[in-house]
Design a protein around this motif. Structure first.
Motif, PDB file in Angstrom:
ATOM      1  N   CYS A  17     -14.707  26.099 -38.453  1.00 33.50           N
ATOM      2  CA  CYS A  17     -15.063  24.735 -38.059  1.00 33.50           C
ATOM      3  C   CYS A  17     -16.079  24.158 -39.023  1.00 33.50           C
ATOM      4  CB  CYS A  17     -15.670  24.725 -36.646  1.00 33.50           C
ATOM      5  SG  CYS A  17     -14.480  25.021 -35.338  1.00 33.50           S
ATOM      6  N   THR A  18     -16.075  22.848 -39.131  1.00 35.07           N
ATOM      7  CA  THR A  18     -17.023  22.199 -40.012  1.00 35.07           C
ATOM      8  C   THR A  18     -18.428  22.428 -39.529  1.00 35.07           C
ATOM      9  OG1 THR A  18     -16.801  20.164 -38.722  1.00 35.07           O
ATOM     10  CG2 THR A  18     -15.374  20.408 -40.646  1.00 35.07           C
ATOM     11  N   GLU A  19     -19.372  22.352 -40.437  1.00 35.31           N
ATOM     12  CA  GLU A  19     -20.774  22.538 -40.097  1.00 35.31           C
ATOM     13  C   GLU A  19     -21.550  21.288 -40.450  1.00 35.31           C
ATOM     14  OE1 GLU A  19     -22.175  26.003 -42.058  1.00 35.31           O
ATOM     15  OE2 GLU A  19     -21.141  27.387 -40.725  1.00 35.31           O
ATOM     16  N   ASN A  20     -22.627  21.027 -39.704  1.00 30.58           N
ATOM     17  CA  ASN A  20     -23.483  19.894 -40.045  1.00 30.58           C
ATOM     18  C   ASN A  20     -24.509  20.334 -41.081  1.00 30.58           C
ATOM     19  OD1 ASN A  20     -25.465  21.323 -38.662  1.00 30.58           O
ATOM     20  ND2 ASN A  20     -25.214  20.152 -36.773  1.00 30.58           N
ATOM     21  N   GLY A  21     -25.413  19.465 -41.413  1.00 32.77           N
ATOM     22  CA  GLY A  21     -26.375  19.754 -42.475  1.00 32.77           C
ATOM     23  C   GLY A  21     -27.261  20.943 -42.199  1.00 32.77           C
ATOM     24  N   VAL A  40     -14.900  14.158 -34.474  1.00 38.12           N
ATOM     25  CA  VAL A  40     -15.399  12.795 -34.621  1.00 38.12           C
ATOM     26  C   VAL A  40     -16.779  12.826 -35.256  1.00 38.12           C
ATOM     27  CG1 VAL A  40     -14.042  11.836 -32.733  1.00 38.12           C
ATOM     28  CG2 VAL A  40     -16.256  12.839 -32.255  1.00 38.12           C
ATOM     29  N   LYS A  41     -17.176  11.712 -35.861  1.00 36.47           N
ATOM     30  CA  LYS A  41     -18.377  11.697 -36.687  1.00 36.47           C
ATOM     31  C   LYS A  41     -19.614  11.117 -36.000  1.00 36.47           C
ATOM     32  CE  LYS A  41     -15.648  11.303 -40.942  1.00 36.47           C
ATOM     33  NZ  LYS A  41     -15.375  10.463 -42.137  1.00 36.47           N
ATOM     34  N   ASN A  42     -19.414  10.187 -35.069  1.00 33.77           N
ATOM     35  CA  ASN A  42     -20.573   9.529 -34.470  1.00 33.77           C
ATOM     36  C   ASN A  42     -20.277   9.106 -33.037  1.00 33.77           C
ATOM     37  OD1 ASN A  42     -19.150   6.924 -34.652  1.00 33.77           O
ATOM     38  ND2 ASN A  42     -19.548   7.104 -36.859  1.00 33.77           N
ATOM     39  N   GLU A  43     -21.299   8.617 -32.354  1.00 36.69           N
ATOM     40  CA  GLU A  43     -21.192   8.260 -30.949  1.00 36.69           C
ATOM     41  C   GLU A  43     -20.175   7.155 -30.712  1.00 36.69           C
ATOM     42  OE1 GLU A  43     -21.810   8.845 -27.026  1.00 36.69           O
ATOM     43  OE2 GLU A  43     -22.748  10.008 -28.636  1.00 36.69           O
ATOM     44  N   ALA A  44     -20.123   6.172 -31.604  1.00 34.41           N
ATOM     45  CA  ALA A  44     -19.175   5.069 -31.455  1.00 34.41           C
ATOM     46  C   ALA A  44     -17.745   5.587 -31.512  1.00 34.41           C
ATOM     47  CB  ALA A  44     -19.404   4.027 -32.545  1.00 34.41           C
ATOM     48  N   ILE A  46     -16.803   8.646 -30.782  1.00 30.65           N
ATOM     49  CA  ILE A  46     -16.574   9.448 -29.581  1.00 30.65           C
ATOM     50  C   ILE A  46     -16.101   8.553 -28.439  1.00 30.65           C
ATOM     51  CG2 ILE A  46     -17.681  10.834 -27.788  1.00 30.65           C
ATOM     52  CD1 ILE A  46     -19.529  11.946 -29.977  1.00 30.65           C
ATOM     53  N   LYS A  47     -16.789   7.444 -28.219  1.00 33.05           N
ATOM     54  CA  LYS A  47     -16.439   6.527 -27.135  1.00 33.05           C
ATOM     55  C   LYS A  47     -15.063   5.914 -27.336  1.00 33.05           C
ATOM     56  CE  LYS A  47     -21.199   5.302 -25.911  1.00 33.05           C
ATOM     57  NZ  LYS A  47     -22.202   4.212 -25.827  1.00 33.05           N
ATOM     58  N   GLU A  48     -14.698   5.702 -28.588  1.00 34.25           N
ATOM     59  CA  GLU A  48     -13.402   5.083 -28.894  1.00 34.25           C
ATOM     60  C   GLU A  48     -12.252   6.073 -28.766  1.00 34.25           C
ATOM     61  OE1 GLU A  48     -11.027   3.121 -32.719  1.00 34.25           O
ATOM     62  OE2 GLU A  48     -13.176   3.560 -32.852  1.00 34.25           O
ATOM     63  N   LYS A  49     -12.442   7.296 -29.259  1.00 32.81           N
ATOM     64  CA  LYS A  49     -11.339   8.247 -29.371  1.00 32.81           C
ATOM     65  C   LYS A  49     -11.306   9.323 -28.292  1.00 32.81           C
ATOM     66  CE  LYS A  49     -10.829   7.776 -34.389  1.00 32.81           C
ATOM     67  NZ  LYS A  49     -10.783   8.498 -35.689  1.00 32.81           N
ATOM     68  N   ILE A  50     -12.428   9.517 -27.568  1.00 28.65           N
ATOM     69  CA  ILE A  50     -12.500  10.597 -26.578  1.00 28.65           C
ATOM     70  C   ILE A  50     -12.829  10.022 -25.197  1.00 28.65           C
ATOM     71  CG2 ILE A  50     -13.385  12.919 -26.115  1.00 28.65           C
ATOM     72  CD1 ILE A  50     -12.211  12.696 -28.882  1.00 28.65           C
ATOM     73  N   PRO A  51     -11.879   9.364 -24.561  1.00 31.45           N
ATOM     74  CA  PRO A  51     -12.160   8.787 -23.246  1.00 31.45           C
ATOM     75  C   PRO A  51     -12.192   9.806 -22.109  1.00 31.45           C
ATOM     76  CG  PRO A  51      -9.869   8.425 -23.829  1.00 31.45           C
ATOM     77  CD  PRO A  51     -10.519   9.050 -25.037  1.00 31.45           C
ATOM     78  N   HIS A  52     -11.583  10.970 -22.314  1.00 31.83           N
ATOM     79  CA  HIS A  52     -11.444  11.924 -21.209  1.00 31.83           C
ATOM     80  C   HIS A  52     -12.765  12.616 -20.883  1.00 31.83           C
ATOM     81  CE1 HIS A  52      -9.425  14.713 -18.500  1.00 31.83           C
ATOM     82  NE2 HIS A  52     -10.198  15.655 -19.009  1.00 31.83           N
ATOM     83  N   ILE A  53     -13.126  12.595 -19.606  1.00 26.16           N
ATOM     84  CA  ILE A  53     -14.283  13.344 -19.116  1.00 26.16           C
ATOM     85  C   ILE A  53     -13.891  14.022 -17.803  1.00 26.16           C
ATOM     86  CG2 ILE A  53     -15.991  11.823 -20.184  1.00 26.16           C
ATOM     87  CD1 ILE A  53     -16.460  10.592 -17.414  1.00 26.16           C
ATOM     88  N   ILE A  54     -14.680  15.020 -17.401  1.00 24.46           N
ATOM     89  CA  ILE A  54     -14.435  15.706 -16.134  1.00 24.46           C
ATOM     90  C   ILE A  54     -14.700  14.745 -14.984  1.00 24.46           C
ATOM     91  CG2 ILE A  54     -15.112  17.630 -14.653  1.00 24.46           C
ATOM     92  CD1 ILE A  54     -13.671  18.397 -17.298  1.00 24.46           C
ATOM     93  N   GLY A  55     -13.749  14.658 -14.069  1.00 23.34           N
ATOM     94  CA  GLY A  55     -13.862  13.731 -12.949  1.00 23.34           C
ATOM     95  C   GLY A  55     -14.865  14.171 -11.893  1.00 23.34           C
ATOM     96  N   ASP A  56     -15.140  13.275 -10.971  1.00 22.31           N
ATOM     97  CA  ASP A  56     -16.075  13.570  -9.886  1.00 22.31           C
ATOM     98  C   ASP A  56     -15.471  14.602  -8.921  1.00 22.31           C
ATOM     99  OD1 ASP A  56     -17.676  11.710 -11.038  1.00 22.31           O
ATOM    100  OD2 ASP A  56     -17.393  10.172  -9.502  1.00 22.31           O
ATOM    101  N   PHE A  57     -16.329  15.398  -8.316  1.00 24.20           N
ATOM    102  CA  PHE A  57     -15.878  16.397  -7.362  1.00 24.20           C
ATOM    103  C   PHE A  57     -16.996  16.706  -6.387  1.00 24.20           C
ATOM    104  CE2 PHE A  57     -17.777  18.680 -10.912  1.00 24.20           C
ATOM    105  CZ  PHE A  57     -18.585  19.631 -10.293  1.00 24.20           C
TER     106      PHE A  57
END
Length: 212
Positions: A17-21, A40-44, A46-57
């Protein structure tokens, strides 16, 4: 079988996997049931390309305490799906999750959802934890409605042997996967819970998430 083979191939590919600085491994995101790794590279992004999150339970744990998404807010967690009467892979999975439990700090939450909740009452789960000498207060064995657990498993954690949502919600769920979820409830890793060697990779990835 296809999904298991795919995950093994993905694990091999992601060993580099890629590594950061700072030299910390950058983990991918998983946004759909085929577990295609996305970087993904940044927060923006992430929000655009990764909409899936664990749902409420909301389910009861072995101490009859209600555990919900509030208990994982802002925390890294690992989830798996077992049942106490299982004599095949579940004992091995519990043993391997105990490796993770014994090697992490109390800011990491472990969630073991029962796939036979009509049998695994809080009292049964309590006896199970005592039998396996599980004392970690952040490791919750959860029970509740079958439909609620199965929907969460298949739609949120993608915890299924067949890719996608091909199975009816009433069909029995059984999977060896451990799912690593970050502080923002996004899936960051999938591991074979029957392999002790995979636990070392899981622990390394938890360390990487802590560094984000």
């Amino acid at each position: 079988m296809y999904q298991t083979a795919f995950l093994l191939l993905s694990s091999m590919l992601l060993l580099s996997c890629t590594e950061n600085g700072s030299g910390t491994t950058v983990l991918p995101y998983y946004n759909d049931p085929d577990f295609t790794p996305l970087f993904v590279k940044n927060e923006a992004e992430i929000k655009e390309k990764i909409p899936h999150i664990i749902g409420d339970f909301s389910f009861l744990n072995q101490d009859s305490i209600l555990i919900s998404q509030k208990n994982i807010e802002g925390k890294i967690h690992v989830a798996n799906f077992i049942f106490t009467s299982c004599i095949s892979i579940c004992p091995v999975m519990t043993k391997n999750m105990k490796i993770v439990s014994d090697s992490t700090t109390n800011d990491i939450v472990l969630l073991s959802f029962s796939v036979t909740p009509w049998i695994d009452t809080p009292a049964v789960l309590k006896k199970f934890t005592e039998k396996h000498q599980i004392k970690n207060k952040q490791w919750h064995f959860l029970t509740g409605s079958k439909s609620g657990i199965y929907q969460l498993a298949r739609k949120s954690y993608f915890a299924e042997e067949d890719i996608g949502f091909s199975k009816d919600s009433t069909e029995f769920l059984h999977t060896e996967h451990f799912i690593l979820v970050d502080k923002n409830k996004r899936i960051r890793g999938i591991y074979n819970g029957t392999l002790s060697l995979e636990m070392q990779k899981l622990l390394e990835d938890i360390k990487s998430l802590k560094g984000e």
